[in-house]
Design an enzyme around this catalytic site. Structure first.
Site, PDB file in Angstrom:
ATOM      1  N   GLU A 237      19.511  -7.328 -26.439  1.00  0.00           N
ATOM      2  CA  GLU A 237      19.107  -7.807 -25.106  1.00  0.00           C
ATOM      3  C   GLU A 237      20.146  -8.774 -24.536  1.00  0.00           C
ATOM      4  O   GLU A 237      19.828  -9.890 -24.128  1.00  0.00           O
ATOM      5  CB  GLU A 237      17.720  -8.453 -25.151  1.00  0.00           C
ATOM      6  CG  GLU A 237      16.628  -7.446 -25.438  1.00  0.00           C
ATOM      7  CD  GLU A 237      15.219  -7.988 -25.215  1.00  0.00           C
ATOM      8  OE1 GLU A 237      15.034  -9.216 -25.171  1.00  0.00           O
ATOM      9  OE2 GLU A 237      14.295  -7.166 -25.101  1.00  0.00           O
TER      10      GLU A 237
ATOM     11  N   GLU B  13      12.774  -0.949 -28.785  1.00  0.00           N
ATOM     12  CA  GLU B  13      11.642  -1.885 -28.719  1.00  0.00           C
ATOM     13  C   GLU B  13      10.680  -1.426 -27.644  1.00  0.00           C
ATOM     14  O   GLU B  13      11.105  -1.019 -26.553  1.00  0.00           O
ATOM     15  CB  GLU B  13      12.090  -3.305 -28.350  1.00  0.00           C
ATOM     16  CG  GLU B  13      12.808  -4.030 -29.441  1.00  0.00           C
ATOM     17  CD  GLU B  13      13.113  -5.481 -29.066  1.00  0.00           C
ATOM     18  OE1 GLU B  13      12.319  -6.105 -28.318  1.00  0.00           O
ATOM     19  OE2 GLU B  13      14.155  -5.972 -29.512  1.00  0.00           O
TER      20      GLU B  13
HETATM   21  C1  BG6 Z   1      12.413  -8.856 -27.065  1.00  0.00           C
HETATM   22  C2  BG6 Z   1      13.177  -9.316 -28.256  1.00  0.00           C
HETATM   23  O1  BG6 Z   1      12.748  -9.707 -26.038  1.00  0.00           O
HETATM   24  O2  BG6 Z   1      11.047  -8.936 -27.048  1.00  0.00           O
HETATM   25  C3  BG6 Z   1      12.360  -9.616 -29.493  1.00  0.00           C
HETATM   26  O3  BG6 Z   1      14.280  -8.498 -28.558  1.00  0.00           O
HETATM   27  C4  BG6 Z   1      11.042 -10.218 -29.068  1.00  0.00           C
HETATM   28  O4  BG6 Z   1      13.118 -10.426 -30.336  1.00  0.00           O
HETATM   29  C5  BG6 Z   1      10.298  -9.207 -28.223  1.00  0.00           C
HETATM   30  O5  BG6 Z   1      10.243 -10.650 -30.122  1.00  0.00           O
HETATM   31  C6  BG6 Z   1       8.922  -9.657 -27.798  1.00  0.00           C
HETATM   32  O6  BG6 Z   1       8.981 -10.943 -27.263  1.00  0.00           O
HETATM   33  P1  BG6 Z   1       7.977 -12.066 -27.756  1.00  0.00           P
HETATM   34  O7  BG6 Z   1       8.398 -13.290 -27.092  1.00  0.00           O
HETATM   35  O8  BG6 Z   1       6.627 -11.601 -27.337  1.00  0.00           O
HETATM   36  O9  BG6 Z   1       8.119 -12.118 -29.236  1.00  0.00           O
END
Ligand code: BG6
Length: 477
Positions: free
Chosen positions: A176, A375
């Site tokens: 990201e 993701e």
């Molecule tokens: C993305 C990241 O931004 O979202 C992860 O690559 C992150 O590291 C994920 O955990 C979800 O975000 P959060 O803040 O809900 O954990």
């Protein structure tokens, strides 16, 4: 075709620092994440100068995968995962970051993890820098604002490629990488790049210089990977939050188009090997000095990525005359407004499965490269039933709806998609809030924000559901 191909990489994703714990084990140095305190929804995490004894740092223990990875891998195998995306913590391999020789104990940990995965027919997929770097590089050099880090990163990447080339085919350079373009939240520049702004600095000037150094570092890493083994596949990785115009008013369309450069910029350079015209014009117009040196054009051109990794959680919407400038979770954009057609999660994240099909198509049309959804997921508070079971139906519905759109993109639209790794396949520490209670996993971990819990693992309802999806190769049943 009624299901995704046999070789489609169904998997799960995490990041080393959110999962492993063992923050000072095996010779690991302190990292920039080890000085992040816990926050909460609406309460930002603080960055402390150094690791302080009276503070609590959730990433220090995370979910103790460092000591329990064999048990975790056995569960991943039971679920039927074909791949597992994690990151190599830079500070395990180079505890300070500027050494010439790596830390053997750190390399040995990842050897053991990757061997365990491969023994269960699970391919490791690796991010080199997932919001983590040795703290020393931030303290001594000012993080990626300093061009010295380009060389340190290239060395780290080359050591990893040489050591793990026979075990890992798919790599990503920076996770990201585009988050830091929202310079209003200090967390992003810190975790992307180890950079803190001083009050007298123009944030945009700083972030463009930082971005240039990271683009060079990424390009050099791609080149190094191909030198080590031409079969290695190295991708860029951005948080892809598509930006919709609020209406068909041409001013809204234009506002969305211009704002979308925040999403495209890094892929534009990663994929094409040169800066886009809009970025060069911005630099000229404001007189930004990004530290460009002779030879940089050749470095970028020689380090084009093999594929594009993206995270997809939500979309965002802009209205030209909204005049909002809040730090909202909904994309964090100036002029962003709620989308009346889309519901939000408990953490204020708009849930938009159709936006995933749209994004995959837009990226395919723009770059003509394979894509990898690395993701996608649903952070929620899990309720535990009296018998200890967890019926996470909302998570199942979120994932089902997104996978359905992903299948349409591949099967109906012809998108070339390598795989899908939902975020937080096992419960981990939340990145933005540092909480345990914001859970994404299909495997529950008994660990809580007050420091209690046994770290025991158990299966949520989504565990069996996802195993069935992988077996069937589709959510359409
Ligand atoms: C993305 C990241 O931004 O979202 C992860 O690559 C992150 O590291 C994920 O955990 C979800 O975000 P959060 O803040 O809900 O954990």
């Amino acid at each position: 075709m009624s299901r995704l191909p046999e070789d489609f990489l169904w998997g799960g994703a995490v990041a080393g620092h959110q999962l492993e714990g063992g923050w000072d084990a095996g010779g690991k140095g302190p990292s920039i994440v080890d000085v992040l305190t816990a926050g909460a929804h609406g309460v930002p995490r603080r960055i402390t100068e150094t690791v302080e004894t009276d503070e609590s740092y959730p990433n220090h223990v995370a979910v103790d995968h460092y000591h329990r990875f064999r048990e975790d891998v056995a569960l991943f195998a039971e679920m039927g995962l074909k791949c597992f995306r994690t990151s190599i913590q830079w500070a395990r391999i180079f505890p300070l970051g500027d050494e010439l020789e790596p830390n053997e104990e750190g390399l040995a940990f990842y050897d053991a993890l990757f061997d365990e995965l491969l023994a269960h027919n699970i391919q490791p997929v690796v991010t080199l820098s997932h919001f983590e770097m040795p703290l020393h590089l931030a303290q001594k050099y000012g993080g990626f604002r300093n061009r010295a880090l380009v060389e340190f990163f290239e060395r780290f990447a080359r050591v990893c490629f040489e050591r793990f080339a026979s075990k890992v085919r798919y790599w990503m350079t920076f996770n990201e990488i585009n988050n830091q373009f929202d310079t209003r939240n200090p967390l992003y520049l810190w975790t992307n790049s180890g950079v803190r702004l001083t009050p007298d600095e123009d944030p945009r000037a700083v972030v463009l210089r930082v971005a240039h150094n990271e683009l060079l570092a990424s390009a050099l890493a791609v080149k190094a990977a191909h030198e080590v083994n031409p079969d290695l596949q190295v991708g860029g990785m951005v948080s892809f939050v598509p930006i919709y115009p609020y209406s068909c008013d041409p001013r809204d369309i234009e506002a969305a188009q211009v704002a979308s450069r925040l999403r495209y910029f890094f892929f534009d350079v990663h994929a094409r090997g040169h800066y886009p015209a809009y970025a060069i014009r911005e630099r000229e117009k404001h007189g930004y000095d990004i530290g460009w040196e002779e030879g940089d054009a050749e470095i970028l051109a020689a380090g084009k990525v093999d594929y594009l990794g993206l995270s997809y959680y939500m979309s965002t919407t802009v209205k030209a005359d909204a005049h909002t400038d809040e730090l909202s979770a909904a994309g964090g954009l100036p002029n962003s407004v709620p989308n009346p057609y889309i519901a939000e999660s408990d953490w204020g994240w708009p849930v938009d499965p159709v936006g995933l099909r749209y994004s995959l198509n837009v990226l395919t049309e723009r770059y003509e490269l394979p894509l990898f959804i690395v993701e996608n997921g649903f952070g929620a508070i899990d309720e535990i039933n009296a018998d200890g079971s967890i019926d996470d139906d909302a998570r199942i519905e979120y994932l089902r709806a997104h996978i359905e759109q992903m299948e349409l993109a591949v099967i109906e639209d012809g998108v070339d998609l390598i795989g899908y790794t939902p975020w937080g396949i096992i419960d981990i520490v939340s990145y933005t809030t540092g909480e345990y209670k914001k859970r994404y996993g299909m495997i529950y971990v008994d660990r809580h924000d007050d420091g209690t819990g046994t770290f025991d693992r158990s299966k949520k309802k989504s565990f069996g559901w996802y195993a069935d999806v992988i077996r069937a190769g589709t959510v359409a049943r």
